[in-house]
Write a protein that holds these residues in place. Structure first.
Motif, PDB file in Angstrom:
ATOM      1  N   TRP A  67       0.327  -0.868  -0.226  1.00  0.00           N
ATOM      2  CA  TRP A  67       0.164  -0.229   0.463  1.00  0.00           C
ATOM      3  C   TRP A  67       0.805   1.159   0.003  1.00  0.00           C
ATOM      4  O   TRP A  67       0.380   2.134  -1.061  1.00  0.00           O
ATOM      5  CB  TRP A  67      -0.901   0.271   1.015  1.00  0.00           C
ATOM      6  CG  TRP A  67      -1.651   1.543   1.508  1.00  0.00           C
ATOM      7  CD1 TRP A  67      -2.471   1.432   0.559  1.00  0.00           C
ATOM      8  CD2 TRP A  67      -1.656   2.654   2.351  1.00  0.00           C
ATOM      9  NE1 TRP A  67      -3.265   2.327   1.106  1.00  0.00           N
ATOM     10  CE2 TRP A  67      -2.906   3.065   1.803  1.00  0.00           C
ATOM     11  CE3 TRP A  67      -0.112   2.181   3.062  1.00  0.00           C
ATOM     12  CZ2 TRP A  67      -2.636   4.117   3.033  1.00  0.00           C
ATOM     13  CZ3 TRP A  67      -0.430   3.500   3.782  1.00  0.00           C
ATOM     14  CH2 TRP A  67      -1.379   4.501   3.757  1.00  0.00           C
ATOM     15  N   MET A  68       1.866   1.448   0.411  1.00  0.00           N
ATOM     16  CA  MET A  68       2.623   2.150   0.678  1.00  0.00           C
ATOM     17  C   MET A  68       3.597   2.763  -0.867  1.00  0.00           C
ATOM     18  O   MET A  68       3.649   3.882  -0.578  1.00  0.00           O
ATOM     19  CB  MET A  68       3.645   2.367   1.610  1.00  0.00           C
ATOM     20  CG  MET A  68       3.027   2.467   3.466  1.00  0.00           C
ATOM     21  SD  MET A  68       3.639   2.719   4.547  1.00  0.00           S
ATOM     22  CE  MET A  68       4.021   0.745   5.523  1.00  0.00           C
ATOM     23  N   TYR A  76      -1.456   9.729  -3.351  1.00  0.00           N
ATOM     24  CA  TYR A  76      -3.467   9.302  -2.738  1.00  0.00           C
ATOM     25  C   TYR A  76      -2.945  10.954  -1.921  1.00  0.00           C
ATOM     26  O   TYR A  76      -3.936  11.474  -1.893  1.00  0.00           O
ATOM     27  CB  TYR A  76      -3.528   8.492  -2.337  1.00  0.00           C
ATOM     28  CG  TYR A  76      -3.565   7.174  -3.006  1.00  0.00           C
ATOM     29  CD1 TYR A  76      -4.251   7.147  -4.903  1.00  0.00           C
ATOM     30  CD2 TYR A  76      -2.795   6.052  -3.181  1.00  0.00           C
ATOM     31  CE1 TYR A  76      -4.859   6.512  -5.385  1.00  0.00           C
ATOM     32  CE2 TYR A  76      -3.086   4.946  -4.052  1.00  0.00           C
ATOM     33  CZ  TYR A  76      -3.675   5.453  -4.556  1.00  0.00           C
ATOM     34  OH  TYR A  76      -4.145   4.408  -5.938  1.00  0.00           O
ATOM     35  N   PHE A  77      -1.708  11.139  -1.032  1.00  0.00           N
ATOM     36  CA  PHE A  77      -1.822  12.379  -0.025  1.00  0.00           C
ATOM     37  C   PHE A  77      -1.005  13.063  -0.374  1.00  0.00           C
ATOM     38  O   PHE A  77       0.215  12.555  -1.235  1.00  0.00           O
ATOM     39  CB  PHE A  77      -1.134  11.138   1.079  1.00  0.00           C
ATOM     40  CG  PHE A  77      -2.724  10.321   1.291  1.00  0.00           C
ATOM     41  CD1 PHE A  77      -3.940  10.262   1.966  1.00  0.00           C
ATOM     42  CD2 PHE A  77      -2.635   8.822   1.272  1.00  0.00           C
ATOM     43  CE1 PHE A  77      -4.459   9.488   1.824  1.00  0.00           C
ATOM     44  CE2 PHE A  77      -3.087   8.112   1.299  1.00  0.00           C
ATOM     45  CZ  PHE A  77      -4.562   8.038   1.971  1.00  0.00           C
ATOM     46  N   LEU A  78      -0.690  14.032   0.022  1.00  0.00           N
ATOM     47  CA  LEU A  78       0.422  15.215   0.067  1.00  0.00           C
ATOM     48  C   LEU A  78       1.617  15.216   1.410  1.00  0.00           C
ATOM     49  O   LEU A  78       0.977  15.421   2.778  1.00  0.00           O
ATOM     50  CB  LEU A  78      -0.082  17.037  -0.009  1.00  0.00           C
ATOM     51  CG  LEU A  78      -0.745  16.455  -1.472  1.00  0.00           C
ATOM     52  CD1 LEU A  78      -2.011  18.333  -1.091  1.00  0.00           C
ATOM     53  CD2 LEU A  78      -0.122  16.496  -2.341  1.00  0.00           C
ATOM     54  N   SER A 102       4.996  13.566   8.963  1.00  0.00           N
ATOM     55  CA  SER A 102       4.290  13.712   9.440  1.00  0.00           C
ATOM     56  C   SER A 102       2.920  14.403   8.134  1.00  0.00           C
ATOM     57  O   SER A 102       3.949  14.832   7.742  1.00  0.00           O
ATOM     58  CB  SER A 102       3.368  14.375  10.398  1.00  0.00           C
ATOM     59  OG  SER A 102       4.478  15.745  10.460  1.00  0.00           O
ATOM     60  N   PHE A 103       1.878  14.457   7.623  1.00  0.00           N
ATOM     61  CA  PHE A 103       0.867  14.938   6.924  1.00  0.00           C
ATOM     62  C   PHE A 103      -0.346  14.948   7.623  1.00  0.00           C
ATOM     63  O   PHE A 103      -1.044  14.388   8.768  1.00  0.00           O
ATOM     64  CB  PHE A 103       1.226  13.951   5.559  1.00  0.00           C
ATOM     65  CG  PHE A 103       0.708  12.773   5.665  1.00  0.00           C
ATOM     66  CD1 PHE A 103      -0.155  12.686   5.216  1.00  0.00           C
ATOM     67  CD2 PHE A 103       1.271  11.714   5.790  1.00  0.00           C
ATOM     68  CE1 PHE A 103      -0.965  11.374   5.450  1.00  0.00           C
ATOM     69  CE2 PHE A 103       0.978  10.490   6.352  1.00  0.00           C
ATOM     70  CZ  PHE A 103       0.254  10.186   5.543  1.00  0.00           C
ATOM     71  N   GLU A 104      -1.308  15.582   6.780  1.00  0.00           N
ATOM     72  CA  GLU A 104      -2.383  15.935   6.934  1.00  0.00           C
ATOM     73  C   GLU A 104      -3.136  15.078   5.782  1.00  0.00           C
ATOM     74  O   GLU A 104      -3.082  15.001   4.734  1.00  0.00           O
ATOM     75  CB  GLU A 104      -3.109  17.601   7.622  1.00  0.00           C
ATOM     76  CG  GLU A 104      -2.270  18.222   8.525  1.00  0.00           C
ATOM     77  CD  GLU A 104      -2.968  20.145   8.573  1.00  0.00           C
ATOM     78  OE1 GLU A 104      -3.291  20.345   7.389  1.00  0.00           O
ATOM     79  OE2 GLU A 104      -2.465  19.633   9.599  1.00  0.00           O
ATOM     80  N   VAL A 105      -4.569  15.126   6.668  1.00  0.00           N
ATOM     81  CA  VAL A 105      -5.739  14.862   5.763  1.00  0.00           C
ATOM     82  C   VAL A 105      -6.363  14.828   5.358  1.00  0.00           C
ATOM     83  O   VAL A 105      -6.912  14.992   6.794  1.00  0.00           O
ATOM     84  CB  VAL A 105      -5.565  12.933   5.061  1.00  0.00           C
ATOM     85  CG1 VAL A 105      -6.837  11.989   4.401  1.00  0.00           C
ATOM     86  CG2 VAL A 105      -4.418  11.774   5.524  1.00  0.00           C
ATOM     87  N   ARG A 106      -7.394  15.013   4.547  1.00  0.00           N
ATOM     88  CA  ARG A 106      -8.426  16.382   4.423  1.00  0.00           C
ATOM     89  C   ARG A 106      -9.275  15.349   4.381  1.00  0.00           C
ATOM     90  O   ARG A 106     -10.065  14.300   3.107  1.00  0.00           O
ATOM     91  CB  ARG A 106      -8.815  17.339   3.075  1.00  0.00           C
ATOM     92  CG  ARG A 106     -10.046  18.203   3.697  1.00  0.00           C
ATOM     93  CD  ARG A 106     -10.397  18.710   4.918  1.00  0.00           C
ATOM     94  NE  ARG A 106     -11.948  19.237   5.056  1.00  0.00           N
ATOM     95  CZ  ARG A 106     -12.512  19.800   6.091  1.00  0.00           C
ATOM     96  NH1 ARG A 106     -11.938  19.495   6.802  1.00  0.00           N
ATOM     97  NH2 ARG A 106     -13.677  19.964   5.363  1.00  0.00           N
TER      98      ARG A 106
END
Length: 236
Positions: A67-68, A76-78, A102-106
């Motif tokens: 998956w990674m 899929y993510f920033l 680390s990162f954020e998911v909306r």
């Protein structure tokens, strides 16, 4: 990929909605963790307001290592990473300690911060496992879906009142092209390419560094790994 409507016949399928009761995703959105929506916000489907108590989520689980790597191909993510250094679970500029990226998911209703891709996998699937004590949830491994398609789809279909497994396996049809080919899914593998990629254990650590591997080995939820039958690849 097995086309769901052709491979599962239900005698009481609604004439108003040919896809019923199969939907592309749960009414609150396939990417949203259940705690952000289920039982909190009402949703409207083709048949009107959906009673979420009668929604049976079928959660497709993916090997976290594959998956990674998949996130590196389709983003899929920033999060902070480079094409030649991915998944970049830890900051490669820090040589003394493992510093997670680390990162954020909306999501639909809120934004969440995760310490790393590993933490996101732990949290997202872990939440569904936790919620499965409150309402039914079916977990299906992606790898079983592609390598044992007839049996898995047959079991799911029989579970919801459709044809028996033996009948489904006799007339099973495959979708050979990629079901997702637009946007971030551009260049996605077809069925044969998917078999080749997920059947190759070396692809699980494609692009990884030993420091990424050390971090994943330390942080990945061992209970989830055991529950879904995944092992930790050794570093060669």
């Amino acid at each position: 990929c097995p086309p769901r409507k052709k491979n599962c016949h239900l005698p009481n399928r609604s004439s108003h909605s040919p896809d019923y009761p199969f939907q592309e995703q749960v009414p609150y959105g396939k990417h949203n963790p259940p705690s952000t929506h289920r039982g909190i916000h009402s949703v409207r489907g083709q048949e009107g307001v959906v009673d979420q108590n009668y929604v049976l989520p079928v959660v497709v689980v993916k090997d976290p290592f594959h998956w990674m790597v998949s996130n590196c191909r389709h983003e899929y993510f920033l999060w902070d990473h480079e094409e030649n250094h991915c998944p970049n679970l830890v900051d490669y500029r820090e040589e003394e300690v493992l510093v997670p990226v680390s990162f954020e998911v909306r999501y639909g209703r809120e934004t969440r911060r995760y310490d790393s891709l590993v933490k996101l996998w732990n949290s997202w699937y872990g939440e569904y496992v936790e919620k499965s004590s409150l309402y039914p949830v079916v977990f299906v491994r992606f790898e079983d879906l592609i390598f044992h398609s007839e049996y898995v789809i047959g079991e799911l279909c029989e579970c919801i009142g459709g044809d028996e497994v033996e009948r489904i396996m006799e007339g099973f049809e495959y979708l050979e092209e990629s079901a997702k080919s637009q946007g971030i899914h551009a260049g996605a593998n077809g069925f044969l390419g998917t078999l080749q990629r997920y059947g190759d254990p070396e692809k699980r650590l494609e692009g990884w560094t030993v420091r990424d591997w050390e971090y994943a080995r330390k942080v990945l939820d061992e209970d989830l790994m055991k529950k879904f039958g995944y092992n930790f690849p050794s570093w060669q």
